[in-house]
Design a protein around this motif. Structure first.
Motif, PDB file in Angstrom:
ATOM      1  N   PRO A  48       0.841  -1.208   0.000  1.00 36.49           N
ATOM      2  CA  PRO A  48       0.000   0.000   0.000  1.00 36.49           C
ATOM      3  C   PRO A  48       0.873   1.254   0.000  1.00 36.49           C
ATOM      4  CG  PRO A  48       0.010  -1.039   2.167  1.00 36.49           C
ATOM      5  CD  PRO A  48       0.695  -1.989   1.245  1.00 36.49           C
ATOM      6  N   ILE A  49       0.413   2.269  -0.713  1.00 31.19           N
ATOM      7  CA  ILE A  49       1.208   3.488  -0.806  1.00 31.19           C
ATOM      8  C   ILE A  49       0.286   4.711  -0.841  1.00 31.19           C
ATOM      9  CG2 ILE A  49       3.227   2.534  -1.964  1.00 31.19           C
ATOM     10  CD1 ILE A  49       2.047   3.444  -4.612  1.00 31.19           C
ATOM     11  N   THR A  50       0.868   5.848  -0.531  1.00 26.44           N
ATOM     12  CA  THR A  50       0.211   7.129  -0.722  1.00 26.44           C
ATOM     13  C   THR A  50       1.126   7.987  -1.577  1.00 26.44           C
ATOM     14  OG1 THR A  50      -0.992   7.038   1.381  1.00 26.44           O
ATOM     15  CG2 THR A  50      -0.682   9.208   0.393  1.00 26.44           C
ATOM     16  N   LEU A  51       0.605   8.468  -2.688  1.00 29.07           N
ATOM     17  CA  LEU A  51       1.403   9.240  -3.635  1.00 29.07           C
ATOM     18  C   LEU A  51       0.827  10.645  -3.780  1.00 29.07           C
ATOM     19  CD1 LEU A  51       1.800   6.558  -6.459  1.00 29.07           C
ATOM     20  CD2 LEU A  51       3.498   7.195  -4.741  1.00 29.07           C
ATOM     21  N   ASP A  52       1.722  11.630  -3.878  1.00 28.98           N
ATOM     22  CA  ASP A  52       1.230  12.973  -4.171  1.00 28.98           C
ATOM     23  C   ASP A  52       1.076  13.119  -5.680  1.00 28.98           C
ATOM     24  OD1 ASP A  52       3.760  13.505  -5.263  1.00 28.98           O
ATOM     25  OD2 ASP A  52       4.467  14.491  -3.444  1.00 28.98           O
ATOM     26  N   ILE A  53       0.492  14.239  -6.083  1.00 31.93           N
ATOM     27  CA  ILE A  53       0.160  14.396  -7.492  1.00 31.93           C
ATOM     28  C   ILE A  53       1.410  14.434  -8.363  1.00 31.93           C
ATOM     29  CG2 ILE A  53       0.038  16.922  -7.386  1.00 31.93           C
ATOM     30  CD1 ILE A  53      -2.231  14.513  -9.414  1.00 31.93           C
ATOM     31  N   ASP A  54       2.510  14.973  -7.853  1.00 30.20           N
ATOM     32  CA  ASP A  54       3.743  15.016  -8.634  1.00 30.20           C
ATOM     33  C   ASP A  54       4.302  13.613  -8.859  1.00 30.20           C
ATOM     34  OD1 ASP A  54       4.005  17.862  -9.035  1.00 30.20           O
ATOM     35  OD2 ASP A  54       4.425  18.006  -6.902  1.00 30.20           O
ATOM     36  N   SER A  55       4.180  12.757  -7.846  1.00 30.61           N
ATOM     37  CA  SER A  55       4.625  11.372  -8.004  1.00 30.61           C
ATOM     38  C   SER A  55       3.762  10.637  -9.023  1.00 30.61           C
ATOM     39  CB  SER A  55       4.577  10.654  -6.655  1.00 30.61           C
ATOM     40  OG  SER A  55       5.457  11.251  -5.725  1.00 30.61           O
ATOM     41  N   LEU A  56       2.472  10.925  -9.026  1.00 28.48           N
ATOM     42  CA  LEU A  56       1.585  10.306 -10.015  1.00 28.48           C
ATOM     43  C   LEU A  56       1.942  10.765 -11.425  1.00 28.48           C
ATOM     44  CD1 LEU A  56      -1.867  10.511  -8.207  1.00 28.48           C
ATOM     45  CD2 LEU A  56      -0.633   8.427  -8.795  1.00 28.48           C
ATOM     46  N   LEU A  57       2.300  12.025 -11.553  1.00 31.10           N
ATOM     47  CA  LEU A  57       2.666  12.548 -12.870  1.00 31.10           C
ATOM     48  C   LEU A  57       3.922  11.874 -13.412  1.00 31.10           C
ATOM     49  CD1 LEU A  57       1.987  16.343 -12.274  1.00 31.10           C
ATOM     50  CD2 LEU A  57       0.923  14.960 -14.071  1.00 31.10           C
ATOM     51  N   LYS A  58       4.806  11.418 -12.518  1.00 31.16           N
ATOM     52  CA  LYS A  58       6.079  10.835 -12.929  1.00 31.16           C
ATOM     53  C   LYS A  58       6.065   9.307 -12.940  1.00 31.16           C
ATOM     54  CE  LYS A  58       8.559  14.732 -10.803  1.00 31.16           C
ATOM     55  NZ  LYS A  58       9.465  15.132  -9.693  1.00 31.16           N
ATOM     56  N   LEU A  59       4.955   8.720 -12.553  1.00 27.25           N
ATOM     57  CA  LEU A  59       4.919   7.260 -12.386  1.00 27.25           C
ATOM     58  C   LEU A  59       5.133   6.514 -13.697  1.00 27.25           C
ATOM     59  CD1 LEU A  59       4.284   5.006 -10.233  1.00 27.25           C
ATOM     60  CD2 LEU A  59       1.985   5.007 -11.182  1.00 27.25           C
ATOM     61  N   ALA A  60       4.615   7.050 -14.786  1.00 26.48           N
ATOM     62  CA  ALA A  60       4.731   6.411 -16.099  1.00 26.48           C
ATOM     63  C   ALA A  60       4.714   7.508 -17.160  1.00 26.48           C
ATOM     64  CB  ALA A  60       3.595   5.414 -16.316  1.00 26.48           C
ATOM     65  N   PRO A  61       5.237   7.219 -18.344  1.00 27.66           N
ATOM     66  CA  PRO A  61       5.217   8.230 -19.415  1.00 27.66           C
ATOM     67  C   PRO A  61       3.785   8.671 -19.739  1.00 27.66           C
ATOM     68  CG  PRO A  61       6.705   6.429 -19.982  1.00 27.66           C
ATOM     69  CD  PRO A  61       5.958   5.989 -18.757  1.00 27.66           C
ATOM     70  N   LEU A  62       3.596   9.967 -19.853  1.00 26.92           N
ATOM     71  CA  LEU A  62       2.269  10.505 -20.144  1.00 26.92           C
ATOM     72  C   LEU A  62       1.960  10.378 -21.633  1.00 26.92           C
ATOM     73  CD1 LEU A  62       2.289  13.756 -17.963  1.00 26.92           C
ATOM     74  CD2 LEU A  62       1.159  11.583 -17.451  1.00 26.92           C
ATOM     75  N   GLU A  63       0.754   9.909 -21.915  1.00 23.01           N
ATOM     76  CA  GLU A  63       0.299   9.753 -23.286  1.00 23.01           C
ATOM     77  C   GLU A  63      -0.937  10.617 -23.525  1.00 23.01           C
ATOM     78  OE1 GLU A  63       1.378   4.963 -23.594  1.00 23.01           O
ATOM     79  OE2 GLU A  63      -0.672   5.678 -23.875  1.00 23.01           O
ATOM     80  N   GLU A  64      -1.087  11.079 -24.749  1.00 21.99           N
ATOM     81  CA  GLU A  64      -2.345  11.699 -25.145  1.00 21.99           C
ATOM     82  C   GLU A  64      -3.150  10.669 -25.921  1.00 21.99           C
ATOM     83  OE1 GLU A  64      -3.265  15.938 -26.696  1.00 21.99           O
ATOM     84  OE2 GLU A  64      -3.098  14.689 -28.515  1.00 21.99           O
ATOM     85  N   ARG A  65      -4.362  10.445 -25.459  1.00 26.98           N
ATOM     86  CA  ARG A  65      -5.255   9.489 -26.112  1.00 26.98           C
ATOM     87  C   ARG A  65      -6.587  10.170 -26.397  1.00 26.98           C
ATOM     88  NH1 ARG A  65      -4.757   3.938 -22.511  1.00 26.98           N
ATOM     89  NH2 ARG A  65      -2.469   3.774 -22.453  1.00 26.98           N
ATOM     90  N   VAL A  66      -7.037  10.088 -27.618  1.00 24.79           N
ATOM     91  CA  VAL A  66      -8.310  10.690 -27.985  1.00 24.79           C
ATOM     92  C   VAL A  66      -9.401   9.638 -27.793  1.00 24.79           C
ATOM     93  CG1 VAL A  66      -9.627  11.876 -29.774  1.00 24.79           C
ATOM     94  CG2 VAL A  66      -7.142  12.177 -29.635  1.00 24.79           C
ATOM     95  N   TYR A  67     -10.223   9.840 -26.768  1.00 23.72           N
ATOM     96  CA  TYR A  67     -11.292   8.905 -26.418  1.00 23.72           C
ATOM     97  C   TYR A  67     -12.654   9.560 -26.611  1.00 23.72           C
ATOM     98  CZ  TYR A  67      -8.291   5.543 -23.814  1.00 23.72           C
ATOM     99  OH  TYR A  67      -7.366   4.601 -23.448  1.00 23.72           O
ATOM    100  N   ARG A  68     -13.598   8.762 -27.043  1.00 19.19           N
ATOM    101  CA  ARG A  68     -14.997   9.188 -27.010  1.00 19.19           C
ATOM    102  C   ARG A  68     -15.532   8.986 -25.598  1.00 19.19           C
ATOM    103  NH1 ARG A  68     -14.175   6.305 -31.633  1.00 19.19           N
ATOM    104  NH2 ARG A  68     -14.789   4.353 -30.623  1.00 19.19           N
ATOM    105  N   LEU A  69     -16.363   9.885 -25.154  1.00 19.16           N
ATOM    106  CA  LEU A  69     -17.007   9.769 -23.848  1.00 19.16           C
ATOM    107  C   LEU A  69     -18.511   9.834 -24.057  1.00 19.16           C
ATOM    108  CD1 LEU A  69     -16.519   9.671 -20.738  1.00 19.16           C
ATOM    109  CD2 LEU A  69     -16.758  12.145 -20.741  1.00 19.16           C
ATOM    110  N   ARG A  70     -19.235   8.822 -23.626  1.00 17.60           N
ATOM    111  CA  ARG A  70     -20.677   8.738 -23.819  1.00 17.60           C
ATOM    112  C   ARG A  70     -21.381   8.875 -22.482  1.00 17.60           C
ATOM    113  NH1 ARG A  70     -25.738   7.830 -24.156  1.00 17.60           N
ATOM    114  NH2 ARG A  70     -26.704   6.823 -25.960  1.00 17.60           N
TER     115      ARG A  70
END
Length: 325
Positions: A120-142
């Motif tokens: 179990p862990i607690t991560l701040d937002i900066d750690s979440l931003l660095k956890l994995a490479p950020l991707e842009e994905r174009v998704y439909r939202l219904r």
């Protein structure tokens, strides 16, 4: 030929015109201190600007476009995507979140991952931003109400985070819990739902590559009204399954209770897959209207099974999706 001392006048400098060495040295120290003070002030100013930048929904967020998730549909205009929202913590009208969500403070922010996990862990937002490479994905939202959008989201597959905590063999479901702060979220003061807002996925749904831990959209950090600073995007399910402003993720053995299923179990099932063959009691799900396409006179488009994301069909092999709606 220029005469000696000409730059001082017509005569050599006298003692009264020469700056004493002690004064010269002290003046140099004074200038040095002033310069250091300016640098320090600039540093403090930069820190203050970074803090404002962190709170600003317009802050840029770099990401690499993932060619596997590029929709041919026209993207919804940023203005429409950020002004027409369901986010009941800030009000029940579509315009409420954009008008009232400025009260949400997204720094500092932490997300706790617990339950059936080895680490179990607690991560701040900066750690979440660095956890994995950020991707842009174009998704439909219904949306279950019959409207849809096409949005370039930024984040990475939720599986990156879940693997980090090492789920145990008992982990069958993933529960997502949103912030519920009456001081920041005016809608929480109304008993529209049981707060905090809670959603859930089956473990294999959560681990599917399409399930996106979302940190931005349109090349920027998430606006408050769209679920800042971290939300979920599950493109083959109705929009309410994509929990916003997440503060806790819990892996569980038993199926978690979800907010809309608790509120109206005859209308909102646990799975909530986009299925044009299962109507909501108050809305047909067979067609949809794309927000921003020439207003309400636009001809509706046919709704696709799983919102068009047929690659998830194998997750429900052998299931009656009219029964498990």
């Amino acid at each position: 030929m220029r005469a000696p001392f000409q730059k001082f006048g017509d005569h050599p400098p006298v003692a009264s015109e020469i700056t004493p060495r002690e004064m010269f040295e002290s003046r140099r120290d004074f200038i040095r201190q002033m310069a250091l003070g300016s640098i320090a002030s600039a540093g403090l100013l930069e820190m203050a600007q970074r803090e404002v930048f962190a709170q600003n929904a317009g802050a840029k967020l770099a990401a690499v476009s993932n060619p596997s998730y590029i929709s041919l549909d026209k993207k919804t205009a940023y203005k429409d995507a950020t002004s027409y929202n369901n986010f009941y913590e800030f009000g029940t009208d579509k315009s409420d979140p954009a008008e009232t969500a400025s009260s949400l403070k997204t720094r500092p922010w932490t997300v706790t991952i617990e339950g059936e996990v080895k680490k179990p862990i607690t991560l701040d937002i900066d750690s979440l931003l660095k956890l994995a490479p950020l991707e842009e994905r174009v998704y439909r939202l219904r949306c279950v109400e019959g409207w849809s959008m096409v949005i370039p989201w930024i984040g990475y597959s939720l599986s990156n985070l879940l693997k980090k905590v090492e789920p145990t063999g008992n982990a069958r479901y993933v529960e997502f819990i949103s912030l519920a702060d009456k001081r920041q979220m005016p809608g929480v003061n109304r008993p529209v739902l049981q707060w905090p807002y809670t959603e859930g996925l089956r473990m294999d749904e959560a681990m599917h590559p399409l399930t996106l831990l979302t940190l931005g959209m349109y090349g920027e950090v998430l606006p408050n009204q769209n679920g800042a600073p971290v939300r979920l995007t599950v493109p083959w399910k109705y929009g309410f399954k994509s929990a916003k402003s997440i503060v806790k993720i819990r892996l569980t053995k038993d199926q978690p209770r979800t907010s809309w299923n608790v509120s109206a179990p005859d209308e909102y099932g646990f799975y909530s897959n986009v299925n044009p063959d299962v109507d909501h009691p108050r809305w047909s799900q067979g067609s949809e209207r794309r927000i921003g396409e020439d207003g309400f006179l636009t001809r509706k488009r046919k709704t696709l099974m799983f919102n068009g994301y047929s690659e998830v069909a194998s997750l429900y092999s052998g299931m009656d999706l009219k029964k498990f709606y």
